[in-house]
Design an enzyme around this catalytic site. Structure first.
Site, PDB file in Angstrom:
ATOM      1  N   CYS A 117      41.921  -4.726   7.977  1.00  0.00           N
ATOM      2  CA  CYS A 117      41.709  -3.264   7.968  1.00  0.00           C
ATOM      3  C   CYS A 117      42.250  -2.608   6.701  1.00  0.00           C
ATOM      4  O   CYS A 117      41.790  -1.536   6.306  1.00  0.00           O
ATOM      5  CB  CYS A 117      42.333  -2.646   9.209  1.00  0.00           C
ATOM      6  SG  CYS A 117      41.605  -3.326  10.705  1.00  0.00           S
ATOM      7  N   HIS A 270      41.620   4.659   8.003  1.00  0.00           N
ATOM      8  CA  HIS A 270      41.084   3.590   8.822  1.00  0.00           C
ATOM      9  C   HIS A 270      40.917   4.119  10.243  1.00  0.00           C
ATOM     10  O   HIS A 270      41.679   4.980  10.684  1.00  0.00           O
ATOM     11  CB  HIS A 270      42.044   2.393   8.810  1.00  0.00           C
ATOM     12  CG  HIS A 270      41.532   1.295   9.676  1.00  0.00           C
ATOM     13  ND1 HIS A 270      40.316   0.699   9.426  1.00  0.00           N
ATOM     14  CD2 HIS A 270      42.014   0.740  10.807  1.00  0.00           C
ATOM     15  CE1 HIS A 270      40.088  -0.189  10.370  1.00  0.00           C
ATOM     16  NE2 HIS A 270      41.093  -0.184  11.227  1.00  0.00           N
ATOM     17  N   ASN A 300      35.607   0.457  15.271  1.00  0.00           N
ATOM     18  CA  ASN A 300      36.452  -0.036  14.184  1.00  0.00           C
ATOM     19  C   ASN A 300      35.646  -1.055  13.372  1.00  0.00           C
ATOM     20  O   ASN A 300      35.342  -2.142  13.866  1.00  0.00           O
ATOM     21  CB  ASN A 300      37.707  -0.670  14.789  1.00  0.00           C
ATOM     22  CG  ASN A 300      38.673  -1.205  13.748  1.00  0.00           C
ATOM     23  OD1 ASN A 300      38.341  -1.297  12.572  1.00  0.00           O
ATOM     24  ND2 ASN A 300      39.863  -1.564  14.180  1.00  0.00           N
TER      25      ASN A 300
HETATM   26  N1  COA Z   1      37.153  -1.245  30.475  1.00  0.00           N
HETATM   27  C1  COA Z   1      37.997  -1.003  31.463  1.00  0.00           C
HETATM   28  N2  COA Z   1      39.309  -1.347  31.465  1.00  0.00           N
HETATM   29  C2  COA Z   1      39.763  -1.965  30.338  1.00  0.00           C
HETATM   30  C3  COA Z   1      38.942  -2.246  29.258  1.00  0.00           C
HETATM   31  C4  COA Z   1      37.569  -1.890  29.347  1.00  0.00           C
HETATM   32  N3  COA Z   1      36.736  -2.135  28.355  1.00  0.00           N
HETATM   33  N4  COA Z   1      39.660  -2.867  28.318  1.00  0.00           N
HETATM   34  C5  COA Z   1      40.911  -2.985  28.792  1.00  0.00           C
HETATM   35  N5  COA Z   1      40.971  -2.439  30.026  1.00  0.00           N
HETATM   36  C6  COA Z   1      42.119  -2.405  30.916  1.00  0.00           C
HETATM   37  C7  COA Z   1      43.003  -3.610  30.742  1.00  0.00           C
HETATM   38  O1  COA Z   1      42.484  -4.707  31.470  1.00  0.00           O
HETATM   39  C8  COA Z   1      44.320  -3.120  31.298  1.00  0.00           C
HETATM   40  O2  COA Z   1      44.252  -3.190  32.714  1.00  0.00           O
HETATM   41  P1  COA Z   1      45.574  -3.537  33.582  1.00  0.00           P
HETATM   42  O3  COA Z   1      46.551  -2.453  33.246  1.00  0.00           O
HETATM   43  O4  COA Z   1      45.057  -3.497  34.969  1.00  0.00           O
HETATM   44  O5  COA Z   1      45.985  -4.866  33.091  1.00  0.00           O
HETATM   45  C9  COA Z   1      44.293  -1.667  30.913  1.00  0.00           C
HETATM   46  O6  COA Z   1      42.945  -1.318  30.599  1.00  0.00           O
HETATM   47  C10 COA Z   1      45.162  -1.382  29.690  1.00  0.00           C
HETATM   48  O7  COA Z   1      45.146  -0.014  29.573  1.00  0.00           O
HETATM   49  P2  COA Z   1      46.181   0.735  28.690  1.00  0.00           P
HETATM   50  O8  COA Z   1      47.551   0.266  28.966  1.00  0.00           O
HETATM   51  O9  COA Z   1      45.862   2.170  28.836  1.00  0.00           O
HETATM   52  O10 COA Z   1      45.793   0.236  27.267  1.00  0.00           O
HETATM   53  P3  COA Z   1      46.290   0.865  25.955  1.00  0.00           P
HETATM   54  O11 COA Z   1      46.668   2.260  26.128  1.00  0.00           O
HETATM   55  O12 COA Z   1      47.253  -0.067  25.316  1.00  0.00           O
HETATM   56  O13 COA Z   1      44.955   0.857  25.088  1.00  0.00           O
HETATM   57  C11 COA Z   1      43.947  -0.248  23.261  1.00  0.00           C
HETATM   58  C12 COA Z   1      44.405  -0.358  24.682  1.00  0.00           C
HETATM   59  C13 COA Z   1      43.463  -1.625  22.797  1.00  0.00           C
HETATM   60  C14 COA Z   1      42.780   0.727  23.206  1.00  0.00           C
HETATM   61  C15 COA Z   1      45.110   0.264  22.375  1.00  0.00           C
HETATM   62  O14 COA Z   1      46.243  -0.505  22.619  1.00  0.00           O
HETATM   63  C16 COA Z   1      44.804   0.255  20.921  1.00  0.00           C
HETATM   64  O15 COA Z   1      44.002   1.031  20.441  1.00  0.00           O
HETATM   65  N6  COA Z   1      45.519  -0.583  20.149  1.00  0.00           N
HETATM   66  C17 COA Z   1      45.429  -0.633  18.728  1.00  0.00           C
HETATM   67  C18 COA Z   1      44.093  -1.122  18.300  1.00  0.00           C
HETATM   68  C19 COA Z   1      44.056  -1.402  16.861  1.00  0.00           C
HETATM   69  O16 COA Z   1      44.572  -0.644  16.104  1.00  0.00           O
HETATM   70  N7  COA Z   1      43.430  -2.541  16.522  1.00  0.00           N
HETATM   71  C20 COA Z   1      43.061  -2.997  15.273  1.00  0.00           C
HETATM   72  C21 COA Z   1      44.029  -2.794  14.214  1.00  0.00           C
HETATM   73  S1  COA Z   1      43.183  -2.174  12.920  1.00  0.00           S
END
Ligand code: COA
Length: 343
Positions: A117, A270, A300
């Protein structure tokens, strides 16, 4: 007295023709479209056809042709190609060489950057240095990704798969003589400074392990189809670092140049999660409207995100020559960076 500097003389982007909505994804995995929109801000992303003819360098070439045209130069005036990607055409050679062949240019150096990224900003800093050192007059810098072919499209991979899109952005970085090189007063178009960081302690928190030498052999049979053969991410940890590092490195860049967040006309960051953009605006102390967002439409697109953002901002009339623009990125490695430039 004039000063030799580099500027972005042409910018362009390209995406595959097909948009995949959050709803569309329900045809191959259990996913909740509302969860994706609320937790990430993403409504759709573009994914390439699963076809061997559609490659990262090919998509990069589409953006490059336009960027070269917009820079008002001929292809044979380019002195170097820098290609940033995490989804290369092949393990080797680098996609920069494939791109060169697509563009029909011979002889100039072409190399790949693997800073994910942050790749475009790492590349921008290198292009700037080559130009300012007088070694190049025009550098083609490309960020291109076809990530969809590498994603786990089963429910197991949904937390990562919903985030990523395909796309390419290309910039031509050209030499320019500026009269006023003071970033505080100048209204001329030039690159001001770049601030790069990495912390390998977190290398395994966001990675695509196989194929690779972390395995017993390069591409072991037992890992084909296993989760290690797809990108894995500790989403929450990445999120927490991104919301800290992106504001921090942006403020570092501003401070180094005697500038304040209020001096910046547009932040082209980004895009990993709309919530990261919102937290960035708060941490830096600027209005949300100044933080340009493309996450809703593109997801992304890793190394392609910032040049796609610049091209979108240009199309929407949000960029004018002389504006002060700040870009920051955070991603796998961990690597993060910021660049300041007068557009
Ligand atoms: N549909 C429904 N539920 C989903 C899902 C989807 N597509 N994807 C994940 N979930 C669920 C998971 O299974 C988990 O369920 P559980 O709690 O029963 O285990 C839950 O959602 C997790 O939710 P939450 O804790 O709210 O996740 P989060 O707030 O950490 O958000 C991301 C997840 C990935 C969106 C977030 O952590 C993020 O944006 N991270 C950084 C991403 C990033 O910067 N990546 C690249 C670097 S450039």
């Amino acid at each position: 007295m004039s000063h030799l500097r580099a500027r972005i003389s042409g910018i362009a982007s390209a995406v595959p023709p097909d948009a995949v909505t959050n709803e569309d994804m329900r045809s191959f995995m259990e996913t909740d479209p509302k969860w994706v929109l609320q937790r990430t801000g993403i409504r759709q992303r573009y994914w390439a056809r699963e076809d061997a003819e559609v490659t990262t360098a090919g998509l990069g070439a589409e953006a490059s042709r336009l960027a070269i045209e917009r820079a008002g130069i001929r292809r044979d005036e380019l002195d170097m190609i820098i290609f940033a990607t995490l989804s290369p055409d092949a393990v080797y050679p680098g996609s920069g060489c494939f791109l060169q062949e697509h563009l029909g240019i011979e002889g100039i150096p072409a190399f790949d950057l693997r800073q994910q990224c942050a790749g475009f900003l790492y590349g921008l800093s290198m292009a700037d240095l080559y130009v300012r050192a007088g070694q190049c007059r025009h550098v083609l810098l490309v960020g291109s990704e076809i990530q969809s072919k590498a994603l786990d499209k089963s429910t197991r991979g949904r937390d990562v798969t919903v985030l990523f899109g395909d796309g390419a952005g290309a910039a031509v970085i050209s030499a320019v003589e500026v009269q006023d090189a003071d970033p505080r007063t100048s209204k001329e178009s030039f690159l001001i400074s770049h601030h790069l960081h990495a912390d390998g302690k977190y290398a395994t928190e966001l990675m695509h392990r196989s194929p690779g030498t972390m395995n017993r052999i390069w591409n072991p049979d037992e890992l084909v189809g296993a989760k290690e053969s797809y990108p894995q991410m500790n989403g929450r940890l990445v999120f927490n670092h991104a919301v800290r590092r992106m504001p921090e490195v942006t403020l570092e860049a501003l401070e180094a140049n005697g500038l304040a967040p209020s001096d910046v006309d547009l932040f082209v960051l980004h895009q990993a999660n709309k919530r990261i953009n919102d937290k960035f605006a708060k941490a830096v102390g600027v209005e949300d409207e100044k933080v340009f967002s493309t996450i809703e439409t593109y997801g992304n697109t890793t190394a392609a995100t910032i040049p796609i953002g610049l091209d979108e901002a240009r199309k929407q009339g949000r960029l004018e020559r002389g504006m002060l623009v700040a870009s920051a990125a955070f991603g796998a490695g961990f690597t993060w960076a910021a660049s300041l430039y007068r557009w």
